[in-house]
Design an enzyme around this catalytic site. Structure first.
Site, PDB file in Angstrom:
ATOM      1  N   LYS A  83     -50.709  64.996   1.785  1.00  0.00           N
ATOM      2  CA  LYS A  83     -49.768  64.045   2.385  1.00  0.00           C
ATOM      3  C   LYS A  83     -49.508  62.863   1.463  1.00  0.00           C
ATOM      4  O   LYS A  83     -48.406  62.374   1.356  1.00  0.00           O
ATOM      5  CB  LYS A  83     -50.317  63.570   3.736  1.00  0.00           C
ATOM      6  CG  LYS A  83     -49.377  62.646   4.506  1.00  0.00           C
ATOM      7  CD  LYS A  83     -48.108  63.374   4.927  1.00  0.00           C
ATOM      8  CE  LYS A  83     -47.111  62.465   5.608  1.00  0.00           C
ATOM      9  NZ  LYS A  83     -45.758  63.063   5.636  1.00  0.00           N
ATOM     10  N   HIS A  97     -21.089  78.968 -11.174  1.00  0.00           N
ATOM     11  CA  HIS A  97     -21.435  78.759 -12.590  1.00  0.00           C
ATOM     12  C   HIS A  97     -22.737  79.459 -12.974  1.00  0.00           C
ATOM     13  O   HIS A  97     -23.352  79.105 -13.976  1.00  0.00           O
ATOM     14  CB  HIS A  97     -21.499  77.255 -12.884  1.00  0.00           C
ATOM     15  CG  HIS A  97     -20.175  76.585 -12.694  1.00  0.00           C
ATOM     16  ND1 HIS A  97     -19.111  76.782 -13.546  1.00  0.00           N
ATOM     17  CD2 HIS A  97     -19.719  75.780 -11.716  1.00  0.00           C
ATOM     18  CE1 HIS A  97     -18.060  76.106 -13.107  1.00  0.00           C
ATOM     19  NE2 HIS A  97     -18.406  75.488 -11.996  1.00  0.00           N
ATOM     20  N   LYS A 130     -37.924  71.622   2.566  1.00  0.00           N
ATOM     21  CA  LYS A 130     -38.668  71.890   3.810  1.00  0.00           C
ATOM     22  C   LYS A 130     -38.979  73.378   3.917  1.00  0.00           C
ATOM     23  O   LYS A 130     -40.081  73.768   4.277  1.00  0.00           O
ATOM     24  CB  LYS A 130     -37.875  71.470   5.057  1.00  0.00           C
ATOM     25  CG  LYS A 130     -37.695  69.988   5.305  1.00  0.00           C
ATOM     26  CD  LYS A 130     -38.940  69.245   5.721  1.00  0.00           C
ATOM     27  CE  LYS A 130     -39.661  68.670   4.527  1.00  0.00           C
ATOM     28  NZ  LYS A 130     -39.292  67.367   4.074  1.00  0.00           N
ATOM     29  N   ASN A 169     -47.315  46.514  22.359  1.00  0.00           N
ATOM     30  CA  ASN A 169     -46.667  47.446  21.420  1.00  0.00           C
ATOM     31  C   ASN A 169     -45.179  47.198  21.495  1.00  0.00           C
ATOM     32  O   ASN A 169     -44.649  47.007  22.592  1.00  0.00           O
ATOM     33  CB  ASN A 169     -46.916  48.906  21.824  1.00  0.00           C
ATOM     34  CG  ASN A 169     -48.327  49.347  21.527  1.00  0.00           C
ATOM     35  OD1 ASN A 169     -49.127  48.580  21.002  1.00  0.00           O
ATOM     36  ND2 ASN A 169     -48.635  50.573  21.886  1.00  0.00           N
ATOM     37  N   GLY A 170     -44.493  47.275  20.372  1.00  0.00           N
ATOM     38  CA  GLY A 170     -43.041  47.093  20.375  1.00  0.00           C
ATOM     39  C   GLY A 170     -42.640  45.869  19.574  1.00  0.00           C
ATOM     40  O   GLY A 170     -43.454  45.312  18.821  1.00  0.00           O
ATOM     41  N   CYS A 182     -48.937  51.124  16.859  1.00  0.00           N
ATOM     42  CA  CYS A 182     -49.976  50.456  17.645  1.00  0.00           C
ATOM     43  C   CYS A 182     -50.416  51.301  18.835  1.00  0.00           C
ATOM     44  O   CYS A 182     -49.656  52.119  19.347  1.00  0.00           O
ATOM     45  CB  CYS A 182     -49.446  49.135  18.164  1.00  0.00           C
ATOM     46  SG  CYS A 182     -48.718  48.113  16.893  1.00  0.00           S
ATOM     47  N   GLU A 192     -32.939  68.606   0.622  1.00  0.00           N
ATOM     48  CA  GLU A 192     -34.026  68.309   1.551  1.00  0.00           C
ATOM     49  C   GLU A 192     -34.326  69.527   2.429  1.00  0.00           C
ATOM     50  O   GLU A 192     -35.490  69.870   2.656  1.00  0.00           O
ATOM     51  CB  GLU A 192     -33.647  67.074   2.393  1.00  0.00           C
ATOM     52  CG  GLU A 192     -34.637  66.658   3.457  1.00  0.00           C
ATOM     53  CD  GLU A 192     -36.061  66.459   2.973  1.00  0.00           C
ATOM     54  OE1 GLU A 192     -36.290  66.400   1.757  1.00  0.00           O
ATOM     55  OE2 GLU A 192     -36.954  66.402   3.826  1.00  0.00           O
ATOM     56  N   ARG A 209     -52.859  57.568  15.503  1.00  0.00           N
ATOM     57  CA  ARG A 209     -51.541  56.939  15.457  1.00  0.00           C
ATOM     58  C   ARG A 209     -51.354  56.104  14.191  1.00  0.00           C
ATOM     59  O   ARG A 209     -50.237  55.715  13.870  1.00  0.00           O
ATOM     60  CB  ARG A 209     -51.353  56.019  16.681  1.00  0.00           C
ATOM     61  CG  ARG A 209     -51.356  56.766  17.989  1.00  0.00           C
ATOM     62  CD  ARG A 209     -51.513  55.819  19.156  1.00  0.00           C
ATOM     63  NE  ARG A 209     -50.327  55.036  19.418  1.00  0.00           N
ATOM     64  CZ  ARG A 209     -49.449  55.293  20.379  1.00  0.00           C
ATOM     65  NH1 ARG A 209     -49.641  56.319  21.181  1.00  0.00           N
ATOM     66  NH2 ARG A 209     -48.403  54.530  20.571  1.00  0.00           N
ATOM     67  N   GLU A 262     -41.742  74.336   1.441  1.00  0.00           N
ATOM     68  CA  GLU A 262     -43.038  73.746   1.752  1.00  0.00           C
ATOM     69  C   GLU A 262     -43.767  74.450   2.882  1.00  0.00           C
ATOM     70  O   GLU A 262     -44.965  74.682   2.793  1.00  0.00           O
ATOM     71  CB  GLU A 262     -42.836  72.297   2.237  1.00  0.00           C
ATOM     72  CG  GLU A 262     -42.751  71.266   1.196  1.00  0.00           C
ATOM     73  CD  GLU A 262     -42.557  69.914   1.859  1.00  0.00           C
ATOM     74  OE1 GLU A 262     -43.470  69.098   1.775  1.00  0.00           O
ATOM     75  OE2 GLU A 262     -41.498  69.682   2.487  1.00  0.00           O
ATOM     76  N   TRP A 264     -50.580  48.244  14.057  1.00  0.00           N
ATOM     77  CA  TRP A 264     -49.938  48.777  12.855  1.00  0.00           C
ATOM     78  C   TRP A 264     -48.882  47.737  12.507  1.00  0.00           C
ATOM     79  O   TRP A 264     -47.868  47.630  13.183  1.00  0.00           O
ATOM     80  CB  TRP A 264     -49.313  50.127  13.187  1.00  0.00           C
ATOM     81  CG  TRP A 264     -49.019  50.981  12.010  1.00  0.00           C
ATOM     82  CD1 TRP A 264     -49.909  51.672  11.248  1.00  0.00           C
ATOM     83  CD2 TRP A 264     -47.727  51.275  11.466  1.00  0.00           C
ATOM     84  NE1 TRP A 264     -49.254  52.371  10.263  1.00  0.00           N
ATOM     85  CE2 TRP A 264     -47.913  52.149  10.372  1.00  0.00           C
ATOM     86  CE3 TRP A 264     -46.425  50.893  11.787  1.00  0.00           C
ATOM     87  CZ2 TRP A 264     -46.866  52.634   9.605  1.00  0.00           C
ATOM     88  CZ3 TRP A 264     -45.390  51.386  11.019  1.00  0.00           C
ATOM     89  CH2 TRP A 264     -45.611  52.243   9.943  1.00  0.00           C
TER      90      TRP A 264
HETATM   91  C1  F6R Z   1     -41.990  66.585   1.355  1.00  0.00           C
HETATM   92  C2  F6R Z   1     -42.809  65.421   1.123  1.00  0.00           C
HETATM   93  C3  F6R Z   1     -42.986  64.955  -0.279  1.00  0.00           C
HETATM   94  C4  F6R Z   1     -42.994  63.431  -0.340  1.00  0.00           C
HETATM   95  C5  F6R Z   1     -43.367  62.950  -1.749  1.00  0.00           C
HETATM   96  C6  F6R Z   1     -43.298  61.447  -1.850  1.00  0.00           C
HETATM   97  O1  F6R Z   1     -41.915  66.904   2.712  1.00  0.00           O
HETATM   98  O2  F6R Z   1     -43.335  64.840   2.031  1.00  0.00           O
HETATM   99  O3  F6R Z   1     -42.027  65.488  -1.126  1.00  0.00           O
HETATM  100  O4  F6R Z   1     -41.720  62.976   0.020  1.00  0.00           O
HETATM  101  O5  F6R Z   1     -44.644  63.390  -2.083  1.00  0.00           O
HETATM  102  O6  F6R Z   1     -44.205  60.858  -0.967  1.00  0.00           O
HETATM  103  P1  F6R Z   1     -44.065  59.350  -0.538  1.00  0.00           P
HETATM  104  O7  F6R Z   1     -42.809  59.223   0.253  1.00  0.00           O
HETATM  105  O8  F6R Z   1     -45.292  59.073   0.275  1.00  0.00           O
HETATM  106  O9  F6R Z   1     -44.006  58.539  -1.800  1.00  0.00           O
END
Ligand code: F6R
Length: 615
Positions: free
Chosen positions: A610, A511, A492, A100-101, A2, A488, A27, A495, A74
């Site tokens: 995204k 292995h 990162k 907000n909160g 928010c 993970e 935001r 990517e 939000w």
């Molecule tokens: C990596 C990343 C992607 C998402 C994937 C799933 O940093 O952001 O691997 O995790 O595309 O996306 P959501 O979570 O939106 O279903």
């Protein structure tokens, strides 16, 4: 999350508020509204969807007046509806509030206010407006700003939770009252006019002079004066700071990129994720949205986490946690595979779909398939009102706030946090003891401070990352519950640095993949003090013996880590099950700093989106 903007001065408030809301759009929000006072009239306009919907509505109304408050919402409590949009009014409809909160004890307050109070929304915020209005009745009309201040003070003494609020009353001209506890508020200092907002962004076009409220502070704004005091009514001398940020920098709150900001958001959003969702005395997770009876919970024989990318790594932590705490066989399925492999599912299967965006096409299709086959299907989602949130029969929002960088960081943390609470909830119904439950919760409660200890090392991690920037290939290894952390961390790195990286369980290297190790192929190893510590040491020795360079993530105080490593990053000690909520942070920072050193577009890495709404 928010956003708030308020204005008091001699200009027309409406255009300033609408412009401010547009500048808060980054935001993330799903509805918006504003209220404007003019003499003894008070007008309120709200709308779901884009700010432009609100602007179109506002254009059809006459909205004169130089005092107003506005909000982008939000959703957290209650769906995305006009009734739930802010500003909210009190019982008299004369007091308006933006918030907000989260007010944690809103149910208690509602009960205490009694049945004569009529509410028009499902929000905790409206109840706070009613509470302030109720306290105002303790003074005798005509009301003054001192009366309103007293009512705000009295109401806030009763509130548990977080808030950034701004309040305005129809019968009290030339007065805005704002208060902060856990949700930021900034006062913009003008000449014969003042602003209040949830961050500097909407104020910057008008003034660079700002005062940043601290928790427990109240600001009383009139056209010509600003007074800051504590909740206990003691006046405070607040420094006026001159902000040098550009508007874009302001959205990033001084961080160079959204990704770095989001990494640093983690201690705060983690608290948002778990707040009110556990009971330390009972040693149990209390996630309300599961929508399953105790009998149904007992019928669950198998859990499947379905997700993509980072979200699937969070699911993998869930596999370790569910099997250990609840003894329920648990699998993780990458959604794009699950949907086509004719998985064996029955009515004893509980499927969790995990998704930041709530719109990922593969995850959505896989969840539909699981539902068709009769499983319980629940969501662990960040974006409120998203398709996965709507199509699942229950679940939990992770409250990470909008995540704008393509590479997911804080959403991953909050996914893991919620999954651990679910594992504990199921675990306590099965085989987890009270003592283990309490230990886990206490470990979670210590995390924000421990996360900060890692974030404080950002500059030191930057130095290490820069040393390795010219290497083309990396291994990231971990064992047990730290294997998902390695996956993970490796994702990162790929990517945002575009370097080749592979994740392995430490014991698997011999292995085959060990053949690749030489002095040009460094390994990042998660070697924290847990039951597999000695095993991990041996795996690292195997790499060292092949001249591989090693960066070790080790537990604070583990001096022997230096024997094995070219570089060591220390993390605070915690309970093993909770380690995935700390150990990924140095990996995030390592990738981030290396990507910056390589000149990559950190927030928008090449070839990626995204929200992946195509198969
Ligand atoms: C990596 C990343 C992607 C998402 C994937 C799933 O940093 O952001 O691997 O995790 O595309 O996306 P959501 O979570 O939106 O279903």
């Amino acid at each position: 999350m928010c956003g708030i903007i308020g204005y008091i001065g001699s200009k027309e408030a409406a255009p300033i508020l609408l412009q401010g809301l547009r500048r808060l759009e980054y935001r993330g929000y799903d509805s918006a509204g504003l209220a404007i006072q003019d003499g003894d009239t008070l007008a309120r306009v709200r709308s779901v969807g884009k700010i432009e919907n609100l602007a179109a509505r506002a254009a059809t109304e006459d909205l004169p007046g130089g005092v107003g408050i506005a909000h982008t919402r939000w959703a957290t409590h209650g769906g995305v509806t006009e009734e739930n949009a802010h500003p909210h009014t009190d019982q008299s409809q004369k007091l308006v509030l933006v918030h907000n909160g989260i007010i944690e004890n809103y149910r208690e307050i509602k009960e205490q206010l009694g049945s004569e109070h009529i509410y028009n929304s499902e929000t905790d915020s409206e109840i706070l407006a009613h509470l302030i209005g109720e306290h105002l009745l303790e003074s005798t009309a005509p009301y003054t700003k001192e009366h309103l201040l007293k009512a705000v003070e009295e109401a806030l003494k009763q509130v548990r939770g977080t808030y950034g609020i701004v309040v305005l009353h129809k019968d009290i001209p030339n007065c805005l009252i704002a208060a902060r506890m856990g949700s930021p508020l900034v006062v913009g200092v003008g000449d014969g006019e003042h602003y209040i907002a949830s961050d500097a962004t909407p104020i910057l076009p008008y003034t660079k002079k700002m005062m940043f409220l601290d928790d427990g502070e109240i600001a009383i704004l009139t056209q010509d004066a600003i007074e800051i005091q504590t909740l206990a009514h003691e006046l405070i001398e607040k420094e006026v700071e001159e902000i040098e940020w550009s508007a874009e920098e302001a959205e990033k709150q001084g961080y160079a990129d959204f990704m770095l900001k989001e990494i640093f958001d983690q201690p705060t959003v983690f608290e948002d994720a778990i707040r009110g969702r556990y009971d330390v005395e009972e040693g149990v997770g209390k996630l309300g949205g599961l929508n399953m009876t105790d009998d149904e919970i007992k019928q669950v024989r198998r859990v499947i986490f379905i997700a993509c990318g980072t979200a699937s790594h969070a699911g993998m932590v869930g596999k370790y946690a569910f099997e250990r705490l609840a003894g329920i066989p648990t699998e993780v399925d990458v959604a794009s595979e699950f949907r086509y492999r004719d998985a064996v599912i029955d009515e004893h299967t509980l499927v969790f779909g995990i998704s930041q965006s709530g719109e990922t096409a593969d995850t959505l299709a896989a969840l539909r398939e699981a539902k068709r086959k009769g499983a319980f299907v629940r969501g662990i989602v960040n974006s409120v009102g998203s398709t996965i949130a709507r199509e699942t029969d229950g679940g939990t929002y992770i409250h990470a706030g909008p995540e704008l960088a393509v590479a997911s960081t804080k959403a991953y943390t909050n996914m893991v946090a919620i999954i651990l609470l679910y594992a504990l909830q199921f675990g306590r119904a099965q085989r987890t003891t009270l003592a283990t439950g309490q230990r886990l919760l206490n470990a979670l409660l210590e995390l924000p401070q421990k996360m900060n200890r890692i974030l404080e090392q950002s500059d030191a991690i930057k130095v290490i990352a820069e040393t390795y920037k010219d290497y083309e290939d990396f291994f990231v290894i971990g064992r047990g519950i730290n294997y998902p952390t390695a996956l993970e961390g490796s994702l990162k790195l790929k990517e945002i640095t575009y370097r080749h990286s592979e994740a392995y369980p430490g014991g698997e290297m011999k292995h085959g993949s060990l053949a690749l190790v030489d002095e040009s192929f460094p390994t990042i190893a998660v070697m924290t003090k847990n039951q597999l510590y000695d095993k991990m040491r041996s795996n690292i020795e195997e790499i060292r013996a092949r001249k591989g360079k090693v960066i070790v993530i080790a537990t604070e105080g583990d001096d022997r880590a230096h024997e094995l490593a070219d570089d060591v990053i220390f993390v605070p000690e915690t309970m093993e099950l909770v380690e995935p909520l700390l150990n990924h942070i140095p990996l995030q920072l390592f990738s981030y700093h290396m990507a910056v050193a390589l000149g990559r577009d950190v927030d928008r890495p090449r070839n990626l989106a995204k929200s992946v709404t195509v198969e």
